[in-house]
Scaffold this motif. Structure first.
Motif, PDB file in Angstrom:
ATOM      1  N   ASP A 164      45.753  26.161  37.611  1.00  0.00           N
ATOM      2  CA  ASP A 164      46.095  27.240  36.682  1.00  0.00           C
ATOM      3  C   ASP A 164      45.167  28.441  36.796  1.00  0.00           C
ATOM      4  N   LYS A 165      44.348  28.479  37.874  1.00  0.00           N
ATOM      5  CA  LYS A 165      43.403  29.579  38.053  1.00  0.00           C
ATOM      6  C   LYS A 165      43.822  30.479  39.209  1.00  0.00           C
ATOM      7  N   THR A 166      43.802  31.779  38.947  1.00  0.00           N
ATOM      8  CA  THR A 166      44.167  32.766  39.959  1.00  0.00           C
ATOM      9  C   THR A 166      42.934  33.535  40.398  1.00  0.00           C
ATOM     10  N   TYR A 167      42.808  33.733  41.715  1.00  0.00           N
ATOM     11  CA  TYR A 167      41.650  34.421  42.289  1.00  0.00           C
ATOM     12  C   TYR A 167      42.149  35.585  43.153  1.00  0.00           C
ATOM     13  N   TYR A 168      41.302  36.607  43.258  1.00  0.00           N
ATOM     14  CA  TYR A 168      41.605  37.783  44.080  1.00  0.00           C
ATOM     15  C   TYR A 168      40.503  37.907  45.142  1.00  0.00           C
ATOM     16  N   PRO A 169      40.679  37.224  46.259  1.00  0.00           N
ATOM     17  CA  PRO A 169      39.623  37.136  47.278  1.00  0.00           C
ATOM     18  C   PRO A 169      39.212  38.492  47.832  1.00  0.00           C
ATOM     19  N   LYS A 170      37.919  38.576  48.184  1.00  0.00           N
ATOM     20  CA  LYS A 170      37.350  39.770  48.777  1.00  0.00           C
ATOM     21  C   LYS A 170      36.883  39.454  50.202  1.00  0.00           C
ATOM     22  N   PRO A 171      36.804  40.467  51.058  1.00  0.00           N
ATOM     23  CA  PRO A 171      36.295  40.232  52.414  1.00  0.00           C
ATOM     24  C   PRO A 171      34.918  39.561  52.391  1.00  0.00           C
ATOM     25  N   TYR A 212      40.793  29.683  53.760  1.00  0.00           N
ATOM     26  CA  TYR A 212      41.080  31.084  54.028  1.00  0.00           C
ATOM     27  C   TYR A 212      39.758  31.847  54.082  1.00  0.00           C
ATOM     28  N   PHE A 213      39.473  32.448  55.229  1.00  0.00           N
ATOM     29  CA  PHE A 213      38.294  33.315  55.359  1.00  0.00           C
ATOM     30  C   PHE A 213      38.788  34.749  55.438  1.00  0.00           C
ATOM     31  N   ILE A 214      38.527  35.515  54.387  1.00  0.00           N
ATOM     32  CA  ILE A 214      39.086  36.859  54.245  1.00  0.00           C
ATOM     33  C   ILE A 214      38.251  37.872  55.025  1.00  0.00           C
ATOM     34  N   ILE A 215      38.925  38.614  55.908  1.00  0.00           N
ATOM     35  CA  ILE A 215      38.279  39.655  56.703  1.00  0.00           C
ATOM     36  C   ILE A 215      38.538  41.035  56.105  1.00  0.00           C
ATOM     37  N   GLU A 216      39.759  41.245  55.606  1.00  0.00           N
ATOM     38  CA  GLU A 216      40.121  42.542  55.035  1.00  0.00           C
ATOM     39  C   GLU A 216      41.293  42.362  54.081  1.00  0.00           C
ATOM     40  N   PHE A 227      46.108  40.967  53.395  1.00  0.00           N
ATOM     41  CA  PHE A 227      44.993  40.213  53.954  1.00  0.00           C
ATOM     42  C   PHE A 227      45.032  40.170  55.476  1.00  0.00           C
ATOM     43  N   GLY A 228      43.861  40.323  56.073  1.00  0.00           N
ATOM     44  CA  GLY A 228      43.613  39.865  57.422  1.00  0.00           C
ATOM     45  C   GLY A 228      42.681  38.678  57.256  1.00  0.00           C
ATOM     46  N   LYS A 229      43.076  37.506  57.743  1.00  0.00           N
ATOM     47  CA  LYS A 229      42.299  36.300  57.426  1.00  0.00           C
ATOM     48  C   LYS A 229      42.339  35.299  58.562  1.00  0.00           C
ATOM     49  N   TYR A 230      41.216  34.619  58.743  1.00  0.00           N
ATOM     50  CA  TYR A 230      41.190  33.391  59.530  1.00  0.00           C
ATOM     51  C   TYR A 230      41.558  32.259  58.585  1.00  0.00           C
TER      52      TYR A 230
END
Length: 286
Positions: free
Chosen positions: A62-69, A49-53, A91-94
Motif C-alpha cells: 500500500d506504499k507508493t514511491y517516486y524513485p530518483k536517479p 530497479y536502478f534508476i538512471i534518469e 525512467f531510464g533504468k537498469y
C-alpha cells in the motif's frame, strides 16, 4: 543496518540465508515508454530497479514511491506491485527479475528490508548491471556462477545499506514452530534435550521432525545443539577465566566429549583456541 538479534541467532540466520537458491530470469537497461504501467498481485519474482534518469512511480503493497536517479529499488516477490509513468520524462533504468528461494519460501518473505537504498557509487553499480546483462546472455561455462555472484552482491548491498532489517519468523507455520524449537534449545543448552521433547514443541511426529529440522537448519538436532554449545564455549574461552573443565560442566558435557566436539566444530582444541586470545599489554612495559 540494525538487526535486533542475539549472536547465536545471527550466526544461524547468516548461514541460513546463504542457502538461498538464486535464479535470474531477465536483466536489461530500458528507457521506458510513456505507456509503461502495470499492476501485479502477489508477484512471484523479485524486481530490482536502478534508476538512471526520469520520473515515475513504483508501488509495493500500500506504499507508493517516486524513485530518483541513483536509487535502487527492491520490489519483493510475494508482494502486490505496481509501476507507471507520471510525465513524458520517463525512467531510464537498469533492472532485473530474479527469484531467491530458501526451500519453498522466498528470501524476502523471511527478510524484510527497506524499499530502496541510495547508491554511494552509481557508476560502479551501473558497471555491475552491465556485467550482469552480459553474463546472462553468455553461453560460457561459468556464466551462471558470474550471474549468481552479482545477484548475491546486489542482495548483500541492499541488506547492508537498509536502515532496518527484520526477520518475519511467523511467515509460515514451519518458521514459527522451528523458531520455538530453536529458542528452547538455546534456553536448555546445558540439558540433555531429547528429539521427543523437541518434536512435541513443534507438534510433529519425531521422524518427521528430524527431517523438517534438517531441512530448516541444515543440521540434525544433535549437530545444531553442538553448534550452539561450541559457540557458547568460544565466548567463555575468550571472555572468562573459567578452565576447560568448568566450561564443559557449564554446558552439561563430559570433558572428553566436550573437547572432541569442540575440535570437530572449530578445528581447534579448547586450549589452543584460548591461546588465540590477544595478550593484554603490561602498562609497565610501555
Amino acid at each position: 543496518m540494525r538487526i535486533d538479534m542475539n549472536p547465536s541467532q545471527l550466526t544461524f540466520w547468516k548461514k541460513y540465508m546463504a542457502k538461498a537458491k538464486l535464479d535470474l530470469s531477465y536483466a536489461a537497461y530500458t528507457k521506458v515508454q510513456k505507456s509503461w504501467n502495470d499492476e501485479n498481485a502477489s508477484c512471484p519474482f523479485n524486481r530490482l530497479y536502478f534508476i538512471i534518469e526520469g520520473e515515475g512511480f513504483v508501488k509495493v503493497g500500500d506504499k507508493t514511491y517516486y524513485p530518483k536517479p541513483g536509487e535502487l529499488y527492491l520490489l519483493p516477490a510475494g508482494s502486490d506491485q505496481a509501476y507507471g509513468t507520471i510525465s513524458d520524462h520517463t525512467f531510464g533504468k537498469y533492472w532485473c527479475h530474479f527469484t531467491a528461494k530458501i526451500g519453498d519460501l522466498d528470501l524476502f518473505q523471511i527478510l524484510q528490508t527497506s524499499a530502496y537504498i541510495t547508491i554511494k557509487d552509481p557508476e560502479a553499480l551501473q558497471r555491475k548491471f552491465e556485467q550482469l546483462i552480459e553474463y546472462h546472455k553468455s553461453e560460457g561455462l561459468t556464466s551462471a556462477f558470474r550471474v549468481n555472484a552479482i545477484i548475491s552482491e546486489f542482495i548483500a548491498e541492499f541488506i547492508e545499506q537498509s536502515e532496518t532489517v527484520k526477520f518475519n519468523l511467523a511467515s509460515t507455520p514451519t518458521f514459527e514452530k522451528m523458531n520455538s524449537v530453536l529458542h528452547y534449545m538455546e534456553q536448555h543448552i546445558a540439558d540433555n534435550v531429547s528429539v521427543d521433547t523437541l518434536s512435541q514443541i513443534a507438534h510433529y511426529h519425531p521422524n518427521y521432525f528430524i527431517n523438517a529440522f534438517k531441512q530448516f537448519t541444515g543440521y540434525s538436532p544433535i549437530q545444531y545443539m553442538n553448534h550452539l554449545r561450541s559457540e557458547k564455549a568460544k565466548d567463555l574461552l575468550m571472555m572468562t577465566e573459567l578452565n576447560v573443565s568448568q566450561i564443559a560442566d557449564s554446558l552439561g558435557m563430559e570433558l572428553s566429549y566436550f573437547s572432541r566436539m569442540f575440535r570437530e566444530q572449530t578445528g581447534f582444541t579448547p586450549t589452543s583456541f584460548r591461546d588465540l586470545k590477544p595478550k593484554m599489554l603490561d602498562y609497565n612495559e610501555l
